[in-house]
Design an enzyme around this catalytic site. Structure first.
Site, short mmCIF file in Angstrom:
data_model
loop_
_atom_site.label_atom_id
_atom_site.label_comp_id
_atom_site.label_asym_id
_atom_site.label_seq_id
_atom_site.Cartn_x
_atom_site.Cartn_y
_atom_site.Cartn_z
N TYR A 47 22.23 71.46 -0.96
CA TYR A 47 21.15 70.49 -0.76
C TYR A 47 19.81 71.17 -0.97
O TYR A 47 19.63 72.33 -0.60
CB TYR A 47 21.15 69.94 0.66
CG TYR A 47 22.19 68.89 0.93
CD1 TYR A 47 21.95 67.56 0.63
CD2 TYR A 47 23.40 69.22 1.52
CE1 TYR A 47 22.89 66.58 0.90
CE2 TYR A 47 24.36 68.25 1.79
CZ TYR A 47 24.09 66.93 1.48
OH TYR A 47 25.02 65.97 1.75
N TYR A 57 30.85 71.25 0.38
CA TYR A 57 30.05 72.35 0.93
C TYR A 57 30.49 72.70 2.34
O TYR A 57 31.03 71.87 3.06
CB TYR A 57 28.55 72.04 0.87
CG TYR A 57 28.13 70.81 1.64
CD1 TYR A 57 27.89 70.87 3.02
CD2 TYR A 57 27.95 69.59 0.99
CE1 TYR A 57 27.50 69.75 3.71
CE2 TYR A 57 27.57 68.46 1.69
CZ TYR A 57 27.34 68.55 3.05
OH TYR A 57 26.97 67.43 3.73
N ARG A 59 32.92 69.94 3.95
CA ARG A 59 32.81 68.50 3.80
C ARG A 59 33.40 68.06 2.46
O ARG A 59 33.12 68.68 1.43
CB ARG A 59 31.34 68.03 3.79
CG ARG A 59 30.51 68.18 5.03
CD ARG A 59 30.81 67.26 6.20
NE ARG A 59 31.54 66.02 6.00
CZ ARG A 59 31.01 64.84 5.72
NH1 ARG A 59 29.71 64.70 5.59
NH2 ARG A 59 31.76 63.76 5.59
N HIS A 110 30.50 63.93 -1.24
CA HIS A 110 30.06 62.58 -0.85
C HIS A 110 28.61 62.35 -1.28
O HIS A 110 27.86 63.29 -1.50
CB HIS A 110 30.19 62.38 0.66
CG HIS A 110 29.37 63.33 1.45
ND1 HIS A 110 29.80 64.60 1.79
CD2 HIS A 110 28.11 63.24 1.95
CE1 HIS A 110 28.86 65.23 2.46
NE2 HIS A 110 27.82 64.45 2.57
N HIS A 131 25.29 60.17 0.19
CA HIS A 131 24.75 59.39 1.30
C HIS A 131 24.09 58.13 0.76
O HIS A 131 23.33 58.20 -0.21
CB HIS A 131 23.71 60.19 2.07
CG HIS A 131 24.26 61.39 2.77
ND1 HIS A 131 24.68 61.36 4.08
CD2 HIS A 131 24.47 62.66 2.35
CE1 HIS A 131 25.11 62.56 4.44
NE2 HIS A 131 25.00 63.38 3.39
#
Lengths: 195, 256
Positions: free
Chosen positions: B123, B162, B172, B175, B177
């Site tokens: 991110y 990640y 995780r 995905h 968001h």
């Protein structure tokens, strides 16, 4: 009519800021203008510790109790990159978004909401998101003057004194509002599910 | 405090799912939203309300939502691959679908915001210290406004899995968001879209906080080969259903 099953919510996670940040997103009215009211508070966990990665949204009537229908008017600079979206103009849209600070504090520059119907108590409709919070939470923040309308307000009249206290802001001598949202613990905020 | 092992987390997930299955078998209603206090997701322990929410009739303001229009966004915001000077790295894809209310009606002219990790699972955020590369050509944030059929469409890069520090060796599933406004504020939702066939599904506390398999399946996009473009991008379809609204329905005013 078909009834579809709703999509489940999921946590906003820790890294939402660059996706949801709106510059001046917490300024429903320009700060320090004559009718402006500062609404602040902390979001707290079950230990009473502030959340540094929560997001609070408010949605409210205008001072006269009308539902705003003005466009949100969000803009992103054309040199898009990592620049955040910005709230444009001064039209009152009734919507505000504030990420909590390192001290767990949210803040909004806004106006006191008016009552949408005779006898009902005015409030801010609130949605809370956070890392560790699986799904959004709805609540309301009532004005301290709401005590006049307790008997006629459907929600306030259904609560105990202690429960009601978790939904009513306090006001300082300058007219600003303060209200903590407690996700858990002794004075846990009353959260709402809608019929 | 030492971190739990994946096995401990997986056992806790299985135990809670078994408890739910037993309750369903005994006639309990299906739970379509995540279990709000889901201990395998350690951050939830001190951050979930312990009382049942108070059931109320929504009042006027709650039956409306903020109003958005095409002027609120620029076209480039729904294409996350053209926000910088160069091409981002990774698997280019299109994600599209409809936003509907519980009665199957399209949610029009409403804002969808998305954010995601890059192809390497990183991110753009100061606190993300995963030692995977940042991509100078990928921010991972996008917005669009639903059209008259309630449709949205994003062009992006498939995010990578990640690590996170919920437990030892926690990863995780990939995905995206999604933040969605309905036609009423009661329908406001933030959720995550996942990809079919992810081997990390049984291991992830956030995905598994939804106790019901059918409800979990609603977060998984469908691969759609008809949406896939030759030599260009893969296609995924994902519809979002918001809860019903009690407001008498009418055409949204002032559509642009």
């Amino acid at each position: 009519m078909t009834t579809l099953q709703p999509t489940p919510g999921q946590t906003v996670g820790p890294f939402f800021h660059y996706g949801l940040e709106i510059e001046r997103g917490n300024e429903l009215v320009p700060p320090h203008t004559p009718d402006a009211v500062l609404l602040t508070g902390r979001v707290l966990d079950g230990n009473g510790d502030p959340l540094q990665d929560a997001l609070v949204e408010i949605w409210q009537t205008d001072a006269a109790g009308k539902v705003p229908r003005g466009r949100a008017m969000l803009r992103r600079p054309s040199y898009i990159g990592t620049h955040p979206v910005r709230r444009e103009g001064t039209e009152f849209t009734g919507f505000g978004r504030s990420a909590t600070t390192a001290e767990g504090e949210y803040s909004f520059w806004t106006v006191n909401p008016g009552a949408a119907a005779d006898g009902s108590a005015p409030f801010f409709a609130v949605a809370v998101f956070a890392r560790g919070l699986m799904n959004k939470l709805h609540t309301r923040i009532y004005l301290p003057e709401a005590s006049d309308a307790i008997a006629s307000d459907a929600l306030l009249s259904s609560l105990t004194d202690e429960e009601r206290a978790s939904l009513v802001a306090s006001r300082d001598e300058r007219g600003n509002l303060h209200h903590d949202i407690r996700l858990q613990g002794e004075k846990e905020t009353i959260f709402l599910a809608f019929n | 405090m030492s971190l739990s092992s994946q096995q401990e987390i997986t056992d806790e997930i299985r135990a809670r799912h078994a408890e739910y299955a037993a309750a369903i078998a005994a006639g309990a209603p299906e739970q379509t939203q995540p279990d709000i206090g889901f201990a395998p997701y350690r951050s939830s322990i001190l951050r979930h309300p312990t009382k049942n929410p108070k059931l109320v009739d929504p009042e006027t303001i709650e039956l409306f939502s903020p109003t958005y229009g095409q002027r609120d966004i620029a076209d480039v915001e729904s294409d996350l691959t053209i926000q910088h000077a160069g091409e981002p790295l990774g698997e280019r894809m299109v994600v599209t679908g409809r936003v509907l209310d519980g009665d199957g009606r399209p949610v029009r002219n409403q804002l969808i915001e998305v954010w995601q990790a890059n192809a390497a699972g990183r991110y753009i955020h100061q606190r993300d210290q995963h030692p995977a590369p940042l991509d100078p050509n990928f921010t991972g944030a996008g917005r669009c406004i639903t059209n008259d059929a309630g449709e949205y469409r994003f062009t992006t890069i498939k995010p990578g899995a990640y690590p996170w520090k919920n437990h030892h060796n926690a990863w995780r599933p990939a995905h995206i968001h999604f933040s969605i406004f309905g036609s009423a504020f009661t329908q406001r939702i933030v959720t995550q879209m996942y990809f079919p066939g992810d081997p990390l599904f049984p291991l992830d506390p956030i995905y598994n906080s939804i106790l019901d398999q059918k409800a979990r399946d609603r977060l998984i996009a469908t691969y759609d080969h008809d949406l896939t473009s030759p030599e260009w991008s893969l296609g995924y379809r994902w519809d979002i259903v918001l809860t019903g609204t009690q407001r008498t329905w009418s055409e949204p005013e002032g559509a642009e």
